[in-house]
Design an enzyme around this catalytic site. Structure first.
Site, PDB file in Angstrom:
ATOM      1  N   LYS A 142     -19.514  99.069 111.042  1.00 47.37           N
ATOM      2  CA  LYS A 142     -19.480  98.422 112.360  1.00 47.37           C
ATOM      3  C   LYS A 142     -18.101  98.511 113.009  1.00 47.37           C
ATOM      4  CE  LYS A 142     -18.177  93.778 110.992  1.00 47.37           C
ATOM      5  NZ  LYS A 142     -18.321  92.367 111.270  1.00 47.37           N
ATOM      6  N   THR A 143     -17.026  98.381 112.216  1.00 42.25           N
ATOM      7  CA  THR A 143     -15.690  98.466 112.813  1.00 42.25           C
ATOM      8  C   THR A 143     -15.451  99.855 113.374  1.00 42.25           C
ATOM      9  OG1 THR A 143     -14.867  96.804 111.259  1.00 42.25           O
ATOM     10  CG2 THR A 143     -13.230  98.149 112.386  1.00 42.25           C
ATOM     11  N   ASP A 164     -17.293  90.700 117.884  1.00 37.22           N
ATOM     12  CA  ASP A 164     -17.647  91.000 116.496  1.00 37.22           C
ATOM     13  C   ASP A 164     -18.135  89.723 115.812  1.00 37.22           C
ATOM     14  OD1 ASP A 164     -17.948  92.366 114.157  1.00 37.22           O
ATOM     15  OD2 ASP A 164     -15.812  92.482 113.682  1.00 37.22           O
ATOM     16  N   GLU A 165     -18.907  89.877 114.731  1.00 39.63           N
ATOM     17  CA  GLU A 165     -19.422  88.742 113.936  1.00 39.63           C
ATOM     18  C   GLU A 165     -20.120  87.705 114.829  1.00 39.63           C
ATOM     19  OE1 GLU A 165     -19.504  89.034 110.877  1.00 39.63           O
ATOM     20  OE2 GLU A 165     -17.764  90.119 110.121  1.00 39.63           O
ATOM     21  N   GLN A 214     -25.902  87.540 107.376  1.00 31.80           N
ATOM     22  CA  GLN A 214     -24.573  87.123 106.932  1.00 31.80           C
ATOM     23  C   GLN A 214     -24.079  85.887 107.686  1.00 31.80           C
ATOM     24  OE1 GLN A 214     -21.736  90.395 105.820  1.00 31.80           O
ATOM     25  NE2 GLN A 214     -23.200  91.701 106.904  1.00 31.80           N
ATOM     26  N   ARG A 230     -20.593  92.515  98.707  1.00 31.13           N
ATOM     27  CA  ARG A 230     -19.151  92.786  98.655  1.00 31.13           C
ATOM     28  C   ARG A 230     -18.840  93.868  97.624  1.00 31.13           C
ATOM     29  NH1 ARG A 230     -18.512  91.822 103.111  1.00 31.13           N
ATOM     30  NH2 ARG A 230     -20.764  91.566 103.057  1.00 31.13           N
TER      31      ARG A 230
END
Length: 865
Positions: free
Chosen positions: A83-84, A271-272, A313, A709
């Protein structure tokens, strides 16, 4: 499941009393006169940027997200899906195709670390032009707006920013002034309630009208909230929640301010998005120029909105985050497009299969399924421990084995747990084993007493009206200004209608002060005045800090102290000086106020110390959405304790340290090897979630974050017994094990010693949650049945020792170390130790040839001799 979004709250100021300063229609310009970094009319394409080259290496969905235009866009980005990379390429693509000038782009993240990473990646693509963009956290962006417009709201531009501890302290002052019983209604409870109200954009006046008939706690909260806000205003201070709420207020109340930012920012990227609360949701709508009813005011088009997130998430409901912001994005923006990023570039397929299955039972989510082209990888290892120290020993042994067999360094490993208290057993075993480690999430650097004292001095220098900071250091170090002197100054301030700092400056007029107290007050006032003059003359924060530590007597008091902890406090202050010095070097034009703002806005995850030797993903690779531990750009090591082991390998190579942290802290990070511990019902999922389907779904999302993770190897463990408040408690295995496919699991140990006994009692069934947990034969191809046969226990045809019904309490033998017993199966034994109390007593018994066993006495066929 449908949710109804509540109507937005009214503006915090009466709009009818304010003139409309904005033009009635849009004139086609993108900036107000005099605004820097703005280009009237349509921006030109960035020279030297090839739009097609920016799409190289992207998969089809990533390309679609980069080139999308016209309507709001939701990018549902699974863990590790790049995504980044998509966000940074999208920004560069906007510049390369002339859709935006750098100054017209605002990108919002949740941590300074993520913002810094995004800035660096974009700069690597577009060069120095990236400096004109706003890439920051929500709070940093709001501070930037408020610094410019603070006077409209009645604040000085040099307003202070209060963190949670400052807020609790000021709330304590307000509650005492109102004679609120703080034993019955603790200040932290009231602070939490006020924070929740601000996250919902409910101001003190509106709340007071709602609780006119409320209970005593509601009324106490309303009274304290109102006085707390007046005290903040008088101190020219804003708390963290105010930064968002007051910016929303500003944009709603002042049309000219709103239009300025509507015209400036033509592209807003968030973002997020799943972690946004209601206040942040409204802020985004205000910044893009879209009102709650879908109206687009001003006669000009709204900004292009791009949000990135993953409902799976969403783990911050306890902070006010609202999952509906992402699940109902299509309702909020009916013309929005949605693109799913499901290809994972971080983890192996076995890890992803476990995570996909774990999250599948959740109802509130946007469906997706992660996959990878990188292969299955090793199976997910599961382990059943007798107790938490056995669990920690297994982890330590496995870390050593991974290093010997595969070259895994301690710095490649992370151990996650649900609560901070679980780190104790891990630390004890790691110290004994010589494994270097660090705990993330202890007392953070900027929360340490001496650091808060130094920062309070600096805040008082920058803003003499900051009552909380000034009262904190009023008698620090001890200077003869005790509680009576503080009360006298505060009373004088109240009667004169001035701030505590202004009252201190008039100390000679305060008759209640003794001559000695007046001399000490004069010295403190003189010191602060000297430091303020240094600041006005351009002295940097490091120079000011150095002067105040020497001339306040603070450093001398610590250096002459015999308390061994004060030596470490001196070292911490030296670290703070290093941070201030680095700030001066990187921001040569930065003021004391700029430094204090930087310190105030450090997020929890920004304080993760940098990990040694972990490579950082370059922008040119299809990296995941997380960051390696090396990505943290941060203040000094703060998270305390670090094992004494040096962590050096052959030839002096630094192998790093194992990272211990809660799953919440791990959000956004990634590690080659991850251990997820404490997977018991009651620990993870936490017992608080037992009665709430919504909270249980959040616990499942938290576990999903933990699993995703891991890059290459994942371990899941649970302990049959765990010490809680000094006593052993027994838990069933986490229900999350039920959801993970058996073909991706490798059970190293499926039944512990106490579980083996219960298995005998239940006729061979494993000791998990007896009414639902799968048998060992179904898990591992009959491994447990085979082991039982080798031991002479042929399942249903063999002997059954005892009954499934526990003994009456009167029949449970009272054993003590040294007692001799006989067991129907193991024979004669010698009691070594007894653990637990009442019905949960477990005896460790040496049965000679059979070895040492842990026996649950309420079930065991044990007779005391």
């Amino acid at each position: 499941m449908e949710h109804t979004r509540p109507a937005p709250p009214p503006a915090l100021i009466d709009l009818t009393r304010l003139p409309s300063l904005a033009p009635a229609t849009w004139d086609g310009n993108y900036a107000l006169p005099g605004e820097p970094n703005q280009v009237p009319g349509r921006p030109q394409a960035a020279s030297g940027l090839d739009p097609d080259a920016l799409l190289d290496g992207l998969n089809a969905e990533q390309k679609a997200a980069v080139v999308h235009t016209g309507t709001p866009l939701l990018i549902v980005a699974g863990a590790g899906s790049g995504k980044t990379r998509v966000l940074t390429r999208r920004i560069a693509y906007l510049l390369a195709t002339g859709q935006a000038a750098p100054g017209e782009i605002m990108a919002i993240t949740f941590t300074n670390k993520a913002a810094q990473e995004m800035k660096e990646r974009v700069a690597g693509l577009v060069g120095g032009r990236a400096k004109a963009m706003w890439v920051s956290t929500f709070h940093s962006a709001c501070v930037r707006v408020l610094r410019r417009e603070a006077e409209r709201l009645g604040f000085k531009r040099s307003f202070s920013i209060y963190d949670a501890q400052d807020s609790v302290r000021l709330i304590t002052f307000a509650a005492k002034e109102l004679n609120v019983d703080l034993k019955r209604y603790p200040a932290k409870l009231i602070a939490h309630r006020i924070s929740n109200l601000k996250n919902e954009l409910v101001d003190s006046d509106r709340y007071a009208t709602k609780v006119a008939e409320g209970d005593a706690l509601d009324k106490a909260t309303a009274e304290v909230y109102a006085l707390y806000q007046r005290r903040l205003q008088a101190a020219h201070a804003l708390d963290f929640d105010d930064l968002i709420m007051q910016t929303v207020n500003l944009l709603q109340v002042f049309p000219d301010v709103a239009e300025h930012y509507h015209r400036r920012f033509r592209h807003v990227l968030v973002d997020e998005y799943q972690d946004t609360n209601h206040a942040q949701y409204v802020l985004i709508r205000e910044l893009t120029g879209v009102k709650a009813d879908g109206r687009r005011p001003g006669g000009y088009p709204p900004a292009q909105l791009t949000v990135v997130g993953d409902s799976d998430q969403a783990i911050y409901a306890f902070r006010g985050a609202t999952i509906r912001n992402i699940t109902e994005f299509g309702t909020d923006y009916p013309d929005a497009a949605t693109i799913l990023l499901e290809q994972n570039y971080r983890s192996t397929q076995n890890i992803l299969s476990a995570a996909n299955a774990l999250i599948a039972p959740n109802h509130v989510k946007r469906p997706k399924r992660l996959w990878t082209a990188e292969g299955d990888g090793p199976k997910v290892v599961a382990y059943t421990a007798d107790h938490e120290h056995d669990e920690a020993s297994f982890i330590a042994q496995e870390i050593d084995a991974l290093g010997d067999e595969f070259g895994v360094r301690p710095g490649d490993v992370a151990v996650f747990y649900r609560t901070n208290a679980q780190s104790r057993a891990l630390e004890e075993v790691f110290v004994r084993s010589g494994i270097p480690y660090r705990v993330v999430g202890g007392t953070r650097f900027y929360e340490r007493r001496e650091i808060r004292d130094a920062i309070a001095y600096l805040r008082a220098v920058d803003n003499l009206d900051d009552t909380v900071s000034l009262r904190r250091i009023f008698n620090v170090p001890k200077r003869g200004l005790g509680a009576q002197a503080e009360a006298a100054v505060q009373l004088f301030a109240a009667t004169q209608g001035i701030s505590f700092g202004a009252a201190l400056a008039r100390h000679a007029e305060i008759d209640a002060l003794t001559p000695r107290a007046k001399r000490s007050a004069a010295e403190l006032d003189h010191l602060i005045s000297e430091l303020a003059e240094m600041s006005r003359d351009g002295a940097g924060p490091a120079q000011i800090l150095d002067y105040l530590l020497e001339n306040s007597g603070y450093l001398a008091e610590l250096q002459t102290s015999r308390d061994p902890q004060d030596a470490s406090r001196v070292e911490n202050l030296a670290e703070l000086y290093a941070v201030a010095s680095e700030f001066e070097q990187t921001q040569p034009d930065g003021s004391l106020a700029d430094f204090l703002e930087r310190v105030s806005l450090v997020a929890d995850s920004d304080q993760l110390p940098p990990q040694t030797g972990t490579p950082q993903e370059p922008e040119g690779t299809a990296s995941g959405n997380g960051s390696s531990a090396a990505d943290a750009v941060l203040p000094p090591p703060a998270d305390g304790p670090v094992a004494a082991s040096p962590g050096a390998g052959r030839g002096g190579a630094d192998l790093g340290q194992v990272t211990l942290m809660t799953v919440h802290t791990a959000k956004g990070l990634e590690f080659p090897v991850v251990f997820v511990t404490g997977l018991e019902d009651g620990t993870f999922p936490h017992h608080r979630s037992a009665g709430s389907p919504q909270e249980l779904e959040e616990e499942r999302r938290l576990a999903y974050v933990a699993l995703t993770r891991a890059r290459q190897r994942l371990y899941l463990s649970w302990a049959e017994a765990r010490t809680v408040f000094g006593r052993s408690e027994y838990y069933p295995a986490s229900r999350f094990f039920d959801d993970i496919p058996t073909d991706v699991l490798e059970w190293r140990r499926e039944v512990g010693e106490s579980g083996a006994l219960q298995g005998e009692i239940w006729g061979g069934a494993p000791p998990r949650s007896a009414n639902r947990f799968r048998s060992g034969a179904r898990r591992s191809g009959g491994r447990r049945a085979q082991a039982a046969g080798e031991a002479g226990e042929s399942g249903a045809g063999g002997p059954v020792f005892g009954s499934a019904t526990p003994r009456p309490a009167a029949d449970v033998p009272h054993l003590e170390p040294g007692d001799m017993v006989t067991h129907d199966s193991y024979g004669l034994g010698h009691v070594i130790a007894v653990e637990g109390t009442a019905g949960n007593q477990v005896a460790r018994i040496d049965f000679r040839d059979e070895g040492t066993k842990r026996i649950l006495l309420r079930f065991a066929p044990v007779t005391k001799l």
